[in-house]
Design a protein around this motif. Structure first.
Motif, PDB file in Angstrom:
ATOM      1  N   LEU A   1       0.822  -1.205   0.000  1.00 18.59           N
ATOM      2  CA  LEU A   1       0.000   0.000   0.000  1.00 18.59           C
ATOM      3  C   LEU A   1       0.859   1.260   0.000  1.00 18.59           C
ATOM      4  N   GLN A   2       1.946   1.243   0.757  1.00 18.43           N
ATOM      5  CA  GLN A   2       2.867   2.395   0.785  1.00 18.43           C
ATOM      6  C   GLN A   2       3.494   2.636  -0.581  1.00 18.43           C
ATOM      7  N   ALA A   3       3.948   1.566  -1.206  1.00 20.26           N
ATOM      8  CA  ALA A   3       4.565   1.677  -2.530  1.00 20.26           C
ATOM      9  C   ALA A   3       3.550   2.180  -3.553  1.00 20.26           C
ATOM     10  N   ALA A   4       2.319   1.670  -3.457  1.00 22.94           N
ATOM     11  CA  ALA A   4       1.265   2.081  -4.393  1.00 22.94           C
ATOM     12  C   ALA A   4       0.942   3.560  -4.223  1.00 22.94           C
ATOM     13  N   GLU A   5       0.831   4.012  -2.984  1.00 22.28           N
ATOM     14  CA  GLU A   5       0.516   5.423  -2.732  1.00 22.28           C
ATOM     15  C   GLU A   5       1.583   6.335  -3.333  1.00 22.28           C
ATOM     16  N   LYS A   6       2.841   5.989  -3.134  1.00 24.04           N
ATOM     17  CA  LYS A   6       3.950   6.798  -3.648  1.00 24.04           C
ATOM     18  C   LYS A   6       3.901   6.873  -5.173  1.00 24.04           C
ATOM     19  N   LEU A   7       3.692   5.730  -5.815  1.00 21.11           N
ATOM     20  CA  LEU A   7       3.700   5.712  -7.280  1.00 21.11           C
ATOM     21  C   LEU A   7       2.432   6.321  -7.868  1.00 21.11           C
ATOM     22  N   PHE A   8       1.282   6.109  -7.221  1.00 17.94           N
ATOM     23  CA  PHE A   8       0.050   6.739  -7.694  1.00 17.94           C
ATOM     24  C   PHE A   8       0.191   8.258  -7.636  1.00 17.94           C
ATOM     25  N   ALA A   9       0.806   8.760  -6.556  1.00 16.40           N
ATOM     26  CA  ALA A   9       0.985  10.206  -6.391  1.00 16.40           C
ATOM     27  C   ALA A   9       1.971  10.769  -7.410  1.00 16.40           C
ATOM     28  N   GLU A  10       3.047  10.017  -7.695  1.00 14.04           N
ATOM     29  CA  GLU A  10       4.085  10.495  -8.614  1.00 14.04           C
ATOM     30  C   GLU A  10       3.676  10.355 -10.081  1.00 14.04           C
TER      31      GLU A  10
END
Length: 207
Positions: free
Chosen positions: A12-21
């Motif tokens: 979930l952390q990795a997804a949030e970072k990449l979705f935001a970027e």
């Protein structure tokens, strides 16, 4: 709220970072798996699809608000003091999870894909009901005027903060907020005070 294990939280952390970027469309499951140090099959096993991963992320990041709202509602404070605490809570949570809120509002506003957001909407309704109860209590006790649209109070709070974030570059230049610390301090102090003054003016009886 679903309890996630450490590996799910890393995904979930990795997804949030990449979705935001990169945005939802730009972020691939392959890149999410790489950043979370898992294989693609594990993401599929835990979440099913990229859409389901986004849904889980939104719920995970926006849950917990109900308990904090209920705690404020039970405190031995005046209705006005409770409203101040509510505003502090909303601003701090959005600032803490601003990447997630940006993703969520973009997806919900563009309707590019069908997301099952029933759980999120139910949670939002419950939170709004607690906020509304505090406002109604203040109205019944004579603190607040009754001829206001209670449902739009949170919209005024969130709309002001969202506009400030959306136009960050403009405000950084015009207000001289040349560091991250200065930007965050302005939100915590001047912007929060402005929002509190605005809401109190809406709620106050006319002289």
């Amino acid at each position: 709220m679903t309890e996630y294990n450490d590996k799910q939280l890393e995904i979930l952390q990795a997804a949030e970072k990449l979705f935001a970027e990169d945005g939802f469309d730009g972020a691939s499951i392959r890149h999410i798996a790489r950043d979370a140090n898992v294989n693609i099959a594990m993401i599929s096993y835990y979440f099913g699809s990229k859409e389901k991963l986004l849904e889980a992320l939104i719920i995970q990041r926006t849950s917990g608000m109900k308990m904090q709202l209920e705690n404020i509602s039970r405190e031995d404070l005046s209705p006005t003091e409770k409203v101040d605490r509510l505003i502090d809570l909303y601003i701090s949570r959005i600032n803490k999870n601003k990447c997630m809120y940006q993703i969520m509002h973009f997806e919900l506003s563009t309707k590019k894909r069908i997301l099952n957001m029933e759980s999120f909407m139910d949670m939002k309704k419950e939170n709004s009901a607690i906020f509304n109860k505090i406002i109604v209590d203040g109205q019944e006790k004579g603190f607040f005027r009754k001829d206001i649209n209670n449902a739009l109070i949170t919209t005024t709070i969130l709309g002001t903060l969202t506009h400030f974030h959306t136009n960050r570059f403009y405000f950084e230049k015009t207000l001289g907020l040349d560091t991250e610390e200065a930007y965050e301090a302005y939100i915590a102090n001047e912007l929060t005070l402005h929002i509190k003054q605005t809401i109190k003016a809406l709620l106050a009886h006319e002289n």
